[in-house]
Design a protein around this motif. Sequence first.
Motif, PDB file in Angstrom:
ATOM      1  N   GLU A 187      40.529  34.465  41.583  1.00 44.83           N
ATOM      2  CA  GLU A 187      41.300  33.256  41.297  1.00 44.83           C
ATOM      3  C   GLU A 187      42.670  33.640  40.723  1.00 44.83           C
ATOM      4  O   GLU A 187      42.754  34.392  39.745  1.00 44.83           O
ATOM      5  N   LEU A 188      43.716  33.121  41.343  1.00 46.94           N
ATOM      6  CA  LEU A 188      45.081  33.399  40.900  1.00 46.94           C
ATOM      7  C   LEU A 188      45.498  32.372  39.859  1.00 46.94           C
ATOM      8  O   LEU A 188      45.671  31.183  40.163  1.00 46.94           O
ATOM      9  N   ALA A 189      45.652  32.846  38.619  1.00 52.78           N
ATOM     10  CA  ALA A 189      46.156  31.979  37.569  1.00 52.78           C
ATOM     11  C   ALA A 189      47.678  31.954  37.573  1.00 52.78           C
ATOM     12  O   ALA A 189      48.290  31.038  37.021  1.00 52.78           O
ATOM     13  N   GLU A 190      48.276  32.975  38.169  1.00 53.22           N
ATOM     14  CA  GLU A 190      49.731  33.025  38.313  1.00 53.22           C
ATOM     15  C   GLU A 190      50.068  33.681  39.644  1.00 53.22           C
ATOM     16  O   GLU A 190      49.421  34.638  40.062  1.00 53.22           O
ATOM     17  N   GLU A 191      51.079  33.153  40.282  1.00 53.22           N
ATOM     18  CA  GLU A 191      51.477  33.609  41.616  1.00 53.22           C
ATOM     19  C   GLU A 191      52.153  34.983  41.551  1.00 53.22           C
ATOM     20  O   GLU A 191      53.038  35.200  40.718  1.00 53.22           O
ATOM     21  N   ARG A 272      39.733  36.817  37.444  1.00 52.47           N
ATOM     22  CA  ARG A 272      40.897  35.948  37.305  1.00 52.47           C
ATOM     23  C   ARG A 272      42.131  36.830  37.115  1.00 52.47           C
ATOM     24  O   ARG A 272      42.124  37.774  36.323  1.00 52.47           O
ATOM     25  N   ASP A 274      46.084  36.914  36.064  1.00 53.35           N
ATOM     26  CA  ASP A 274      47.245  36.260  35.488  1.00 53.35           C
ATOM     27  C   ASP A 274      48.385  37.274  35.412  1.00 53.35           C
ATOM     28  O   ASP A 274      48.281  38.407  35.915  1.00 53.35           O
ATOM     29  N   ARG A 275      49.507  36.872  34.773  1.00 52.65           N
ATOM     30  CA  ARG A 275      50.672  37.759  34.740  1.00 52.65           C
ATOM     31  C   ARG A 275      50.372  39.049  33.992  1.00 52.65           C
ATOM     32  O   ARG A 275      50.804  40.134  34.398  1.00 52.65           O
TER      33      ARG A 275
END
Length: 411
Positions: A187-191, A272, A274-275
């Motif tokens: 799951e991408l929390a940030e692109e 997950r 994120d950045r």
Amino acid sequence: MQLTAEEEALAAGSVGPAVKWAMDYQLAVGRFFGAQRFVQVRSAHAHCDGEALGEPGVRFLEDLADQGARTRIPLTLDPRSTDFSCALEIGQDESIVDIERRILAAMVRMGAMPTNTCINYQTVDVPHGGEHLAWGDTGTVIYANAVAGSRSNFEGGPAAVAAALTGRVPEYGFHLDECRRGTVLVELAEEPRNASDWGALGCLVGRRFPGYWEVPVIDGGQRNPGPDEVKQLGAALASYGSHAMFHLVGVTPEARTRADAFGGNEPWASMRIDRAALESAYLSFPAGGAAPDIVVFGTPQLSTFELAELAALFEGRTARCPVFATTSAAVLRSAEEYGYAETLRAAGVRLLSGVCFYLMTARDLARRNNLRTIVTNSAKLANIVGGYGYTPVFRTTEACVDAAVNARIVG
């Protein structure tokens, strides 16, 4: 395995010893993997660089050509180990040049196209959904499966050549629906922001879920990534995780939705991103205060768009350390026509054609040119080149250009 009448004739040697060898080889592979039959393929792509083959491998190909081996379907070739125009100048040995010339001669006699590219899907052989292929390079296979919706396993060099001679492969693995369904969720929390970020994503997922039969399902992105971004994602997944396929929801033809990607199954695990996670991929390749000995762009080979981006970043600047950019002959011709090559050469960038750096007798290059710290925007190259004695530093394209110009790695 269930053979057609034509396949039985081929296996019996009806069209010569080379095709009989190919059928014997493919039958052994098919039986090992439990294939029930063969499936016809449209094209093949073979990895057969000189450093990997050596003298025995070259003689094997020459013997096949002498036996009258001829391709039945298009056969393209992966990058070789040397750029003939500058091999000796950059510190390679004459012996690798000789081996590569013999490989090309043998393969061309058999009917192969001397493409020497790992981005055949961007240049000479664009795949399409549902077709079966016999491709061998990891980056090409995962792109064909995940982006185009084609069907191919990783075909090793002999297997890809055999497929080119018979026009078919054993039907197992990613030729079958059941092997193409998603197994784990990402799951991408940030692109991801750029191509290197997509490579960082592949690095993280491959490290967490290694294994050829894993099929990560990546969901949550709002932006449809460009072809060079998914190219870097696939190359990194195939390098760090040995993956032959992924699903990018909304991009992969078989994954219009998350449910489509899993095909009724549930993921056995998830992660997950994120950045901070993406940054951790870069930080796992610390600079350690060292200045770059060489900066390398490519792996997979650069597209015309990537060379245009590099030309814009280098324009009016001068590299203070060796800089290599690897691409295909076809793309290099375009870059020369559009002026990108002139800009890059003026900045001190050496444009190499038909090669990828890690295939270029990299250990000898390091020894002869006193190379240790290599800076690259390719997550795949950073993963591989450490095995050749280098200390890799993986950074974004902009950071790599800055490192080349300033002879200093920042961040």
